[in-house]
Motif scaffolding. Structure first.
Motif, PDB file in Angstrom:
ATOM      1  N   LEU A 191      77.034  67.918 -25.949  1.00  0.00           N
ATOM      2  CA  LEU A 191      76.814  69.234 -26.547  1.00  0.00           C
ATOM      3  C   LEU A 191      75.352  69.521 -26.846  1.00  0.00           C
ATOM      4  O   LEU A 191      74.988  70.672 -27.079  1.00  0.00           O
ATOM      5  N   THR A 192      74.508  68.503 -26.859  1.00  0.00           N
ATOM      6  CA  THR A 192      73.076  68.716 -27.084  1.00  0.00           C
ATOM      7  C   THR A 192      72.262  68.536 -25.808  1.00  0.00           C
ATOM      8  O   THR A 192      71.038  68.554 -25.862  1.00  0.00           O
ATOM      9  N   ASN A 193      72.937  68.383 -24.684  1.00  0.00           N
ATOM     10  CA  ASN A 193      72.234  68.176 -23.421  1.00  0.00           C
ATOM     11  C   ASN A 193      71.731  69.506 -22.879  1.00  0.00           C
ATOM     12  O   ASN A 193      72.521  70.434 -22.677  1.00  0.00           O
ATOM     13  N   PRO A 194      70.421  69.636 -22.622  1.00  0.00           N
ATOM     14  CA  PRO A 194      69.897  70.922 -22.140  1.00  0.00           C
ATOM     15  C   PRO A 194      70.438  71.325 -20.775  1.00  0.00           C
ATOM     16  O   PRO A 194      70.494  72.510 -20.455  1.00  0.00           O
TER      17      PRO A 194
ATOM     18  N   TRP B 178      63.806  68.858 -19.772  1.00  0.00           N
ATOM     19  CA  TRP B 178      63.841  69.698 -20.958  1.00  0.00           C
ATOM     20  C   TRP B 178      63.419  71.143 -20.720  1.00  0.00           C
ATOM     21  O   TRP B 178      63.769  72.036 -21.512  1.00  0.00           O
TER      22      TRP B 178
ATOM     23  N   ARG C 122      78.390  64.474 -28.978  1.00  0.00           N
ATOM     24  CA  ARG C 122      77.074  64.950 -29.387  1.00  0.00           C
ATOM     25  C   ARG C 122      76.096  64.939 -28.210  1.00  0.00           C
ATOM     26  O   ARG C 122      75.306  65.870 -28.035  1.00  0.00           O
ATOM     27  N   ALA C 123      76.154  63.872 -27.399  1.00  0.00           N
ATOM     28  CA  ALA C 123      75.253  63.786 -26.249  1.00  0.00           C
ATOM     29  C   ALA C 123      75.504  64.910 -25.255  1.00  0.00           C
ATOM     30  O   ALA C 123      74.565  65.471 -24.682  1.00  0.00           O
TER      31      ALA C 123
ATOM     32  N   LEU D 100      73.759  72.959 -21.914  1.00  0.00           N
ATOM     33  CA  LEU D 100      73.591  74.124 -22.785  1.00  0.00           C
ATOM     34  C   LEU D 100      73.024  75.313 -22.013  1.00  0.00           C
ATOM     35  O   LEU D 100      73.423  76.462 -22.245  1.00  0.00           O
TER      36      LEU D 100
END
Length: 309
Positions: free
Chosen positions: A167-170, A41, A164-165, A173
């Protein structure tokens, strides 16, 4: 050979330090998961954003190199997934992470230091491009396959959950944001750049230390034939495919062709373990693959460096 020794030995030393910390109970039983979460993260996103923000977009999008390196990765990923069928592991989520262990090169933690040692700072760009590809494409593919495999739903809901998994993966991103920052021509204030340098510098040691922690009390090898197949895919078949694509198919410039081979010949990267532990699937197999391929890469990397110059 010196460049290989200078990079591989410290990698082993960090994993051994993590193992010792767990073996002698210096850190608690949840340390591996906590450290892995920090890397996932915070440390890796900082490293990937900064790497992308500093590189011009035109230099990152070296399409023939990406086609050669990426083509070799994709073919090897599929061969790694096939191991699930060969060794009676039919679960798609398991196969997705098995394919990642067989094809995800350690470009960030070994490739960049190796290139700095062997070629100097002026020749490190191919390693940066390969690292960006791994974060933006290789990890995304593994996440999509794993999400589909672990979902009990079907159709549109599976596609939505997988999207979603991703597009929200740090880990996806961060490089995307860095690329956008670079394209906008924005500079980074000195305090921000220093923060990203300090945070990103912990990613490699943190992930490798977490691998060592996880190995405490775990067998170093589960299925020996499975491990042998994954090691063969990662260290032999992938660089051979990259060489064929780089020289025969895309006729890359010599330095970029050599980079495609060397980056493909690297052992399994610790980020594969980060993803596996995140999902709780094929974790022991991934950590064993990292250890085995890193040990064997003394030979394979030496041969690759000797052949490409």
């Amino acid at each position: 050979m010196d460049a290989v020794v200078d990079v591989v030995l410290p990698v082993f030393a960090i994993m051994a330090s993590g193992y010792a910390a767990g073996r002698f109970r210096v850190l608690g039983p949840g340390a591996s998961e906590a450290l892995n979460a920090f890397v996932y993260w915070f440390a890796l996103p900082a490293l990937l954003f900064h790497a992308m923000a500093r590189v011009p977009v035109a230099e990152v999008l070296h399409l023939p190199f990406l086609a050669a390196f990426g083509g070799a990765f994709l073919a090897t990923y599929l061969m790694g997934m096939a191991a699930g069928l060969l060794f009676a592991r039919p679960n798609l989520a398991y196969q997705g992470l098995q394919g990642l262990a067989a094809s995800f090169a350690n470009t960030g933690y070994m490739g960049l230091p190796l290139y700095l040692t062997a070629y100097g700072a002026g020749g490190v760009l191919p390693a940066v491009v390969a690292t960006v590809f791994n974060a933006a494409v290789a990890v995304a593919l593994a996440i999509v396959v794993t999400e589909i495999g672990r979902s009990e739903r079907s159709g549109a809901r599976v596609a939505r959950d997988a999207a979603r998994a991703v597009l929200t993966n740090p880990l996806l991103l961060a490089p995307a944001a860095g690329l956008a920052w670079s394209a906008a021509g924005l500079g980074l204030p000195k305090p921000v750049a220093t923060y990203l340098d300090l945070m990103g510098a912990t990613a490699g040691p943190g992930a490798l230390f977490a691998v060592g922690l996880f190995m405490v009390g775990k067998p170093l090898a589960g299925s020996l034939p499975e491990l042998a197949w994954i090691s063969l895919c990662k260290l032999v078949l992938q660089p051979l495919l990259a060489a064929w694509l780089a020289w025969r198919v895309f006729a890359l410039e010599p330095e970029w062709a050599a980079a495609a081979v060397i980056m493909s010949a690297l052992p399994t990267g610790a980020l594969a373990f980060v993803v596996a532990l995140r999902y709780g699937i094929y974790v022991a197999g991934t950590s064993t693959a990292i250890l085995a391929t890193t040990a064997l890469s003394f030979v394979t990397l030496s041969v690759a460096l000797a052949l490409v110059g």
